[in-house]
Scaffold this motif. Structure first.
Motif, short mmCIF file in Angstrom:
data_model
loop_
_atom_site.label_atom_id
_atom_site.label_comp_id
_atom_site.label_asym_id
_atom_site.label_seq_id
_atom_site.Cartn_x
_atom_site.Cartn_y
_atom_site.Cartn_z
N ARG A 81 0.87 -1.18 0.00
CA ARG A 81 0.00 0.00 0.00
C ARG A 81 0.90 1.23 0.00
O ARG A 81 1.78 1.37 0.85
N GLY A 82 0.67 2.07 -0.96
CA GLY A 82 1.48 3.28 -1.06
C GLY A 82 0.63 4.48 -1.43
O GLY A 82 -0.54 4.35 -1.79
N ALA A 83 1.22 5.62 -1.32
CA ALA A 83 0.57 6.85 -1.76
C ALA A 83 1.18 7.24 -3.10
O ALA A 83 2.34 6.93 -3.39
N TYR A 84 0.39 7.91 -3.90
CA TYR A 84 0.88 8.43 -5.18
C TYR A 84 0.42 9.87 -5.29
O TYR A 84 -0.77 10.17 -5.16
N VAL A 85 1.37 10.77 -5.50
CA VAL A 85 1.07 12.19 -5.66
C VAL A 85 0.77 12.44 -7.13
O VAL A 85 1.64 12.28 -7.99
N TYR A 86 -0.47 12.81 -7.40
CA TYR A 86 -0.85 13.13 -8.77
C TYR A 86 -0.54 14.57 -9.11
O TYR A 86 -0.26 14.89 -10.27
N GLN A 87 -0.60 15.44 -8.11
CA GLN A 87 -0.33 16.84 -8.43
C GLN A 87 0.12 17.60 -7.20
O GLN A 87 -0.44 17.45 -6.11
N LEU A 88 1.13 18.40 -7.41
CA LEU A 88 1.52 19.44 -6.48
C LEU A 88 1.58 20.71 -7.31
O LEU A 88 2.32 20.76 -8.30
N TRP A 89 0.79 21.68 -6.93
CA TRP A 89 0.78 22.95 -7.68
C TRP A 89 0.79 24.09 -6.69
O TRP A 89 0.00 24.10 -5.74
N ILE A 90 1.70 25.01 -6.89
CA ILE A 90 1.78 26.22 -6.08
C ILE A 90 1.57 27.41 -7.01
O ILE A 90 2.18 27.49 -8.08
N ASP A 91 0.70 28.32 -6.60
CA ASP A 91 0.45 29.54 -7.38
C ASP A 91 1.80 30.23 -7.65
O ASP A 91 2.61 30.37 -6.74
N PRO A 92 2.04 30.62 -8.90
CA PRO A 92 3.34 31.22 -9.24
C PRO A 92 3.76 32.37 -8.32
O PRO A 92 4.95 32.51 -8.03
N VAL A 93 2.83 33.15 -7.83
CA VAL A 93 3.15 34.27 -6.94
C VAL A 93 3.74 33.77 -5.61
O VAL A 93 4.50 34.48 -4.96
N HIS A 94 3.41 32.55 -5.23
CA HIS A 94 3.82 32.01 -3.93
C HIS A 94 4.90 30.95 -4.02
O HIS A 94 5.22 30.31 -3.01
N ARG A 95 5.47 30.76 -5.20
CA ARG A 95 6.51 29.74 -5.35
C ARG A 95 7.83 30.19 -4.72
O ARG A 95 8.08 31.37 -4.51
N ARG A 96 8.66 29.20 -4.41
CA ARG A 96 9.98 29.42 -3.81
C ARG A 96 9.89 30.06 -2.43
O ARG A 96 10.77 30.80 -2.01
N GLN A 97 8.79 29.76 -1.71
CA GLN A 97 8.62 30.26 -0.35
C GLN A 97 8.48 29.13 0.66
O GLN A 97 8.13 29.36 1.81
N GLY A 98 8.71 27.89 0.22
CA GLY A 98 8.68 26.75 1.13
C GLY A 98 7.34 26.04 1.24
O GLY A 98 7.21 25.09 2.02
N HIS A 99 6.34 26.47 0.48
CA HIS A 99 5.01 25.86 0.58
C HIS A 99 5.00 24.41 0.11
O HIS A 99 4.36 23.55 0.73
N ALA A 100 5.69 24.12 -0.99
CA ALA A 100 5.71 22.75 -1.52
C ALA A 100 6.41 21.82 -0.53
O ALA A 100 5.92 20.72 -0.23
N ARG A 101 7.53 22.25 -0.01
CA ARG A 101 8.26 21.45 0.97
C ARG A 101 7.39 21.20 2.21
O ARG A 101 7.29 20.07 2.70
N ALA A 102 6.76 22.23 2.71
CA ALA A 102 5.92 22.09 3.90
C ALA A 102 4.75 21.14 3.64
O ALA A 102 4.40 20.33 4.50
N ALA A 103 4.17 21.22 2.45
CA ALA A 103 3.05 20.33 2.11
C ALA A 103 3.52 18.87 2.08
O ALA A 103 2.83 17.98 2.61
N PHE A 104 4.69 18.63 1.51
CA PHE A 104 5.20 17.26 1.45
C PHE A 104 5.57 16.75 2.84
O PHE A 104 5.33 15.59 3.17
N GLU A 105 6.13 17.60 3.66
CA GLU A 105 6.47 17.19 5.02
C GLU A 105 5.22 16.90 5.84
O GLU A 105 5.20 15.96 6.64
N ALA A 106 4.16 17.66 5.64
CA ALA A 106 2.91 17.42 6.34
C ALA A 106 2.20 16.17 5.81
O ALA A 106 1.48 15.50 6.56
N MET A 107 2.41 15.84 4.55
CA MET A 107 1.76 14.69 3.94
C MET A 107 2.30 13.37 4.48
O MET A 107 1.54 12.40 4.63
N GLU A 108 3.58 13.29 4.78
CA GLU A 108 4.18 12.01 5.16
C GLU A 108 3.49 11.33 6.34
O GLU A 108 3.13 10.16 6.25
N PRO A 109 3.27 12.01 7.48
CA PRO A 109 2.58 11.31 8.58
C PRO A 109 1.15 10.92 8.22
O PRO A 109 0.65 9.89 8.68
#
Length: 155
Positions: A81-109
């Motif tokens: 049993r595994g997870a599969y990420v179909y999409q990670l999208w960050i609004d261009p205005v908010h990119r490179r601010q750590g949102h994607a990393r934070a979302a992935f770190e919150a997803m793991e648990p």
């Protein structure tokens, strides 16, 4: 994700997936919107109510605003049993601010609680920024698809 946000998510995601597929050389521009919509219809036939699929708004609490989307599914393959990420999208205005990393770190648990022992994803070859992020988070390449465009004969 709030159900009211789903139509906007779907429209933006289908268009983005079509654009990425054209940029990667997978699809012709003329075919991409229809092919992308068919994939979304197949994967999310019941929208947010599709079993084993979760679509989350990524929220920046300090800005009190949604800044992106994370879509994942829990899948059973070959007895695991595994997870599969179909999409990670960050609004261009908010990119490179750590949102994607934070979302992935919150997803793991979360996916561990759902019984998953791994997280898989696909990243387009031309998206070096995403590749660097995933590598820094501990993701490893498990395969490489390659494509060579050939010159077309004149008709």
């Amino acid at each position: 994700m709030h159900p009211d946000a789903y139509p906007s998510f779907l429209a933006l995601s289908v268009a983005d997936y079509a654009d990425e597929s054209v940029a990667s050389g997978r699809w012709l521009a003329a075919d991409a919107p229809v092919l992308a919509r068919l994939d979304f219809d197949r994967l999310l036939p019941l929208g947010l109510e599709t079993p084993d699929h979760c679509v989350y708004a990524i929220r920046d609490a300090s800005a009190d605003a949604d800044v992106g989307v994370l879509w994942l599914a829990i899948v059973d393959r070959a007895g695991t049993r595994g997870a599969y990420v179909y999409q990670l999208w960050i609004d261009p205005v908010h990119r490179r601010q750590g949102h994607a990393r934070a979302a992935f770190e919150a997803m793991e648990p979360l996916v561990v609680e759902l019984g998953a022992s791994s997280i898989g994803l696909h990243v387009f070859g031309h998206n070096s920024g995403a590749q660097a992020l995933y590598h820094s988070l501990g993701y490893n390449v498990t395969g490489v698809n390659m494509l060579k465009q050939l010159p077309q004969a004149e008709a």
